[in-house]
Design an enzyme around this catalytic site. Structure first.
Site, PDB file in Angstrom:
ATOM      1  N   GLN A  11      -3.510  -2.400 -11.054  1.00 42.95           N
ATOM      2  CA  GLN A  11      -4.497  -1.772 -10.183  1.00 42.95           C
ATOM      3  C   GLN A  11      -5.041  -0.500 -10.822  1.00 42.95           C
ATOM      4  OE1 GLN A  11      -2.416  -3.061  -5.961  1.00 42.95           O
ATOM      5  NE2 GLN A  11      -3.706  -1.271  -6.018  1.00 42.95           N
ATOM      6  N   SER A  92       2.593  -2.699 -14.216  1.00 40.29           N
ATOM      7  CA  SER A  92       2.768  -2.941 -12.789  1.00 40.29           C
ATOM      8  C   SER A  92       2.424  -4.397 -12.459  1.00 40.29           C
ATOM      9  CB  SER A  92       1.910  -1.951 -11.989  1.00 40.29           C
ATOM     10  OG  SER A  92       2.171  -2.045 -10.619  1.00 40.29           O
ATOM     11  N   LEU A  93       1.385  -4.632 -11.659  1.00 41.26           N
ATOM     12  CA  LEU A  93       0.966  -5.999 -11.353  1.00 41.26           C
ATOM     13  C   LEU A  93       0.770  -6.814 -12.628  1.00 41.26           C
ATOM     14  CD1 LEU A  93      -0.258  -8.243  -9.490  1.00 41.26           C
ATOM     15  CD2 LEU A  93      -2.464  -7.141  -9.893  1.00 41.26           C
ATOM     16  N   ARG A 117       2.343  -9.909  -2.641  1.00 44.23           N
ATOM     17  CA  ARG A 117       2.856  -8.633  -3.150  1.00 44.23           C
ATOM     18  C   ARG A 117       1.977  -7.495  -2.644  1.00 44.23           C
ATOM     19  NH1 ARG A 117       1.924  -5.255  -7.698  1.00 44.23           N
ATOM     20  NH2 ARG A 117       3.805  -4.401  -8.706  1.00 44.23           N
ATOM     21  N   HIS A 201       5.586   2.066  -6.440  1.00 46.36           N
ATOM     22  CA  HIS A 201       6.672   2.338  -7.391  1.00 46.36           C
ATOM     23  C   HIS A 201       7.535   3.542  -7.009  1.00 46.36           C
ATOM     24  CE1 HIS A 201       5.017  -0.755  -9.908  1.00 46.36           C
ATOM     25  NE2 HIS A 201       3.845  -0.154  -9.890  1.00 46.36           N
ATOM     26  N   GLN A 250      10.880  -3.512  -9.807  1.00 52.79           N
ATOM     27  CA  GLN A 250       9.660  -2.852 -10.258  1.00 52.79           C
ATOM     28  C   GLN A 250       8.909  -2.193  -9.105  1.00 52.79           C
ATOM     29  OE1 GLN A 250       5.839  -4.282 -10.383  1.00 52.79           O
ATOM     30  NE2 GLN A 250       5.839  -4.666 -12.585  1.00 52.79           N
TER      31      GLN A 250
END
Length: 410
Positions: A11, A92-93, A117, A201, A250
């Site tokens: 993102q 991340s993603l 998610r 996170h 994560q």
């Protein structure tokens, strides 16, 4: 051989119009977006190409959109250049995108996983309760200490992203994030509040992590075909068994991007290629590891430059076998065994190499199999452990681009 890493953004990389140029020049990319639209039951092309930014940036829309853009880019790039990655790393993603492109997650499953998610993360903390801020121009120790001082015995604010030596992100309750930024700016730091829908996170995401774990347990995963770096450990995945654990951790743990890039540098990676929207990871790599050349597939000039680089280079089969045979330490000092199990099979590989060079034609599968048998005999005779034999043979097949031939996936 040029060692490469494929990078997959998360993102923050999105923009209205992303994927439109890609789909116009690549049929496989266009089909990937269409496939995702069917899975999501809405027109993803319309959302990404011409939609409202506010609608695109809704987390449950944005995460499958970014994943689809990355997978479409990967498919188009590999079709165009025929290149393989030595490593994959997703921010991340982007880690889910990397695992998908590495063959561990089916694309249909990945789109559903990414959407849920995003939904779980959005629901974990009420709107306007959480916040994230990017901090610059101060050392990470000061940032970590300030977060601990403000949080006290709570998990109300903490570091969420170690992006670069000059960009660390903090995440948590908005009130405490603002306190951290105030203290740090008074110390000379630069702070910028991020336009995000939730504090990612950090421990506040535990409800999302719990739901995500339950969801992931419904899917079947495969072992990765490429070495994928985990955001949590900054090391490659060891097998499919660690996928659920790593992806769940994560969500509540900081992204170890600095250490991931330094790991790639230590592994002598020379080229990075960002596959997805924009150039966020290209810019971070330029800052973290300037010795690694990096390009983005979302930029026409970078694509042109990539076309001038040999991305498909590989080691010659027989010479690589001889190189591994010589480089493997010997633990067997029985002269007779060494002669029969090392010297003689090495000469067989030498002759196969001479034959291939003299004939200057495509080598036969029979000769390749014979060389593999001889190499295995050499390694075993030298007293190499089973684990090391496996690792050296996998490296051999990878370096010679024969992994599919000799290591069939289940």
């Amino acid at each position: 051989m040029l060692r490469k890493v494929f990078l997959f953004p998360g993102q923050g990389s999105q923009y209205v119009g992303m994927g439109e140029k890609l789909c116009k020049r690549s049929e496989i990319a266009s089909k990937t977006f269409d496939e995702a639209s069917e899975i999501l039951n809405f027109d993803l092309k319309k959302l990404c190409f011409n939609g409202e930014l506010t609608e695109l940036t809704k987390t449950e829309n944005l995460q499958p959109a970014i994943l689809t853009m990355s997978v479409a880019s990967f498919r188009a790039f590999t079709e165009q250049f025929g290149a393989r990655a030595d490593y994959m790393a997703g921010h991340s993603l982007g880690e889910i995108s990397a695992l998908t492109c590495a063959g561990a997650i089916a694309f249909e499953d990945a789109v559903k996983i990414a959407r849920l998610r995003g939904k779980f993360m959005q629901e974990a903390v009420a709107e306007n309760v959480g916040a994230m801020a990017a901090i610059r121009n101060i050392d990470k120790e000061s940032i970590e200490l300030t977060c601990k001082q403000v949080a006290g015995d709570k998990d109300s604010v903490s570091v969420s992203n170690y992006n670069s030596r000059n960009q660390i992100v903090v995440s948590g309750y908005k009130e405490d994030v603002l306190k951290v930024t105030e203290i740090l700016t008074n110390m000379g730091a630069e702070a910028k509040m991020l336009q995000v829908s939730a504090p990612f996170h950090c421990p506040l995401m535990q409800p999302a992590a719990d739901k995500f774990k339950t969801e992931l347990e419904k899917y079947t995963f495969k072992d990765v075909r490429y070495k994928v770096i985990s955001n949590v450990t900054a090391r490659p995945y060891e097998g499919k068994e660690s996928i659920i654990e790593n992806l769940v951790k994560q969500i509540v743990s900081p992204v170890q991007w600095i250490e991931s890039m330094l790991y790639l540098r230590r592994k002598t990676v020379e080229l990075g290629i960002e596959l997805g929207a924009g150039s966020v990871l290209k810019n971070l790599m330029l800052y973290n590891t300037p010795s690694i050349r990096v390009f983005t597939y979302d930029n026409d000039n970078d694509i042109k430059t990539l076309g001038e680089i040999d991305l498909t280079s590989k080691y010659p089969f027989f010479s690589r076998a001889m190189g591994i045979a010589v480089a493997t330490p010997n633990k067997n000092w029985d002269n007779e065994e060494y002669q029969k199990g090392v010297v003689e099979p090495y000469r067989v590989i030498q002759k196969l190499n001479e034959k291939a060079e003299n004939e200057n034609s495509e080598i036969s599968i029979e000769d390749m199999k014979k060389a593999v048998d001889m190499l295995l005999m050499i390694l075993k005779t030298k007293g190499t452990s089973e684990d090391e034999i496996k690792a050296r043979m996998e490296q051999f097949f990878w370096d010679t681009d024969t992994m599919d031939m000799f290591c069939k996936a289940e």
